[in-house]
Design a protein around this motif. Sequence first.
Motif, PDB file in Angstrom:
ATOM      1  N   LEU A   1       0.819  -1.092  -0.166  1.00 43.41           N
ATOM      2  CA  LEU A   1       0.135   0.108  -0.139  1.00 43.41           C
ATOM      3  C   LEU A   1       0.777   1.256   0.009  1.00 43.41           C
ATOM      4  O   LEU A   1       2.012   1.366   0.867  1.00 43.41           O
ATOM      5  N   HIS A   2       0.514   2.337  -0.639  1.00 45.11           N
ATOM      6  CA  HIS A   2       1.244   3.398  -0.870  1.00 45.11           C
ATOM      7  C   HIS A   2       0.692   4.520   0.323  1.00 45.11           C
ATOM      8  O   HIS A   2      -0.553   4.524   0.562  1.00 45.11           O
ATOM      9  N   ALA A   3       1.703   4.892   1.055  1.00 48.63           N
ATOM     10  CA  ALA A   3       1.250   5.816   2.225  1.00 48.63           C
ATOM     11  C   ALA A   3       1.974   7.344   2.115  1.00 48.63           C
ATOM     12  O   ALA A   3       3.329   7.168   1.698  1.00 48.63           O
ATOM     13  N   GLU A   4       1.465   8.350   2.409  1.00 49.76           N
ATOM     14  CA  GLU A   4       2.310   9.475   2.658  1.00 49.76           C
ATOM     15  C   GLU A   4       1.438  10.200   3.983  1.00 49.76           C
ATOM     16  O   GLU A   4       0.665  11.141   3.875  1.00 49.76           O
ATOM     17  N   PRO A   5       2.146   9.760   5.007  1.00 46.23           N
ATOM     18  CA  PRO A   5       1.820  10.262   6.387  1.00 46.23           C
ATOM     19  C   PRO A   5       1.969  11.616   6.440  1.00 46.23           C
ATOM     20  O   PRO A   5       2.892  12.219   5.743  1.00 46.23           O
ATOM     21  N   GLY A   6       1.175  12.395   7.089  1.00 45.91           N
ATOM     22  CA  GLY A   6       1.055  13.681   7.125  1.00 45.91           C
ATOM     23  C   GLY A   6       0.600  14.810   6.048  1.00 45.91           C
ATOM     24  O   GLY A   6       0.638  15.794   6.099  1.00 45.91           O
ATOM     25  N   SER A   7       0.623  14.102   4.899  1.00 45.18           N
ATOM     26  CA  SER A   7       0.123  14.776   3.778  1.00 45.18           C
ATOM     27  C   SER A   7      -1.373  15.278   3.764  1.00 45.18           C
ATOM     28  O   SER A   7      -1.502  16.147   2.796  1.00 45.18           O
ATOM     29  N   GLN A   8      -2.168  14.972   4.571  1.00 40.05           N
ATOM     30  CA  GLN A   8      -3.507  15.346   4.665  1.00 40.05           C
ATOM     31  C   GLN A   8      -4.248  15.159   3.249  1.00 40.05           C
ATOM     32  O   GLN A   8      -5.167  15.835   3.195  1.00 40.05           O
ATOM     33  N   ASP A   9      -3.844  14.134   2.648  1.00 42.56           N
ATOM     34  CA  ASP A   9      -4.878  13.706   1.255  1.00 42.56           C
ATOM     35  C   ASP A   9      -5.123  12.233   1.453  1.00 42.56           C
ATOM     36  O   ASP A   9      -4.998  11.840   2.484  1.00 42.56           O
ATOM     37  N   VAL A  10      -5.704  11.664   0.437  1.00 44.86           N
ATOM     38  CA  VAL A  10      -6.059  10.411   0.386  1.00 44.86           C
ATOM     39  C   VAL A  10      -5.135   9.173   0.611  1.00 44.86           C
ATOM     40  O   VAL A  10      -5.472   8.103   0.945  1.00 44.86           O
TER      41      VAL A  10
ATOM     42  N   ASP B   1      -2.913   9.794   3.248  1.00 46.52           N
ATOM     43  CA  ASP B   1      -2.528   9.885   4.604  1.00 46.52           C
ATOM     44  C   ASP B   1      -3.185   8.858   5.303  1.00 46.52           C
ATOM     45  O   ASP B   1      -4.334   8.759   5.465  1.00 46.52           O
ATOM     46  N   PRO B   2      -2.476   7.840   6.159  1.00 47.44           N
ATOM     47  CA  PRO B   2      -3.299   6.798   6.704  1.00 47.44           C
ATOM     48  C   PRO B   2      -4.105   7.328   7.689  1.00 47.44           C
ATOM     49  O   PRO B   2      -5.117   6.580   8.257  1.00 47.44           O
TER      50      PRO B   2
END
Length: 179
Positions: A50-59, A61-62
């Motif tokens: 799974l692709h995650a971008e913690p802290g991005s505040q977009d879809v 962001d976990p």
Amino acid sequence: MNRALIVLDVQESFRARPEWDRIADPDIAEPVNRLVRLARAGGDLVVWVLHAEPGSQDVFDPALGHVRLLEELEPPRPGEPVLHKTSHNAFTTTNLQRLLTEAGVRELTVCGIRTEQCVETTARVGSDLGYRVVFVTDATTTEPVGGLTAGEVTERTEAVLRDRFARIATVAELEASKV
């Protein structure tokens, strides 16, 4: 076990994006599920990424709850790793290579969302690391990119991977070869 199926980014994050209505195959879970069943029947390792971008505040962001497998997918079984990556390929920011090495894997089958991005990049890196790679083109999907239709993006991806980084196959071809 010397093979692994890598399922890349078949996640709710993409369905939550406005671009989902432009995705080439919104029913991507069906061919991916066929590959998962085929891999399990063959005793192959199935790895979910799974692709995650913690802290991005977009879809991606976990914290927002979209970083999870599409609900139509067969759920991971015990022992099937679920990895979270923050790079385009599945190797750089995960322990994927260690898992594959420990399992004795020498061949990767790759599928997932963003044919030309995460799936292609994972295929290329896997090839560079010495794995035989099978790119299952009809178990990937994407959207139009840079003036190209989704179909043109897929054709371009197949052309640059074929016989250099991966063998190009379809789900039906792989199913037929297991009979």
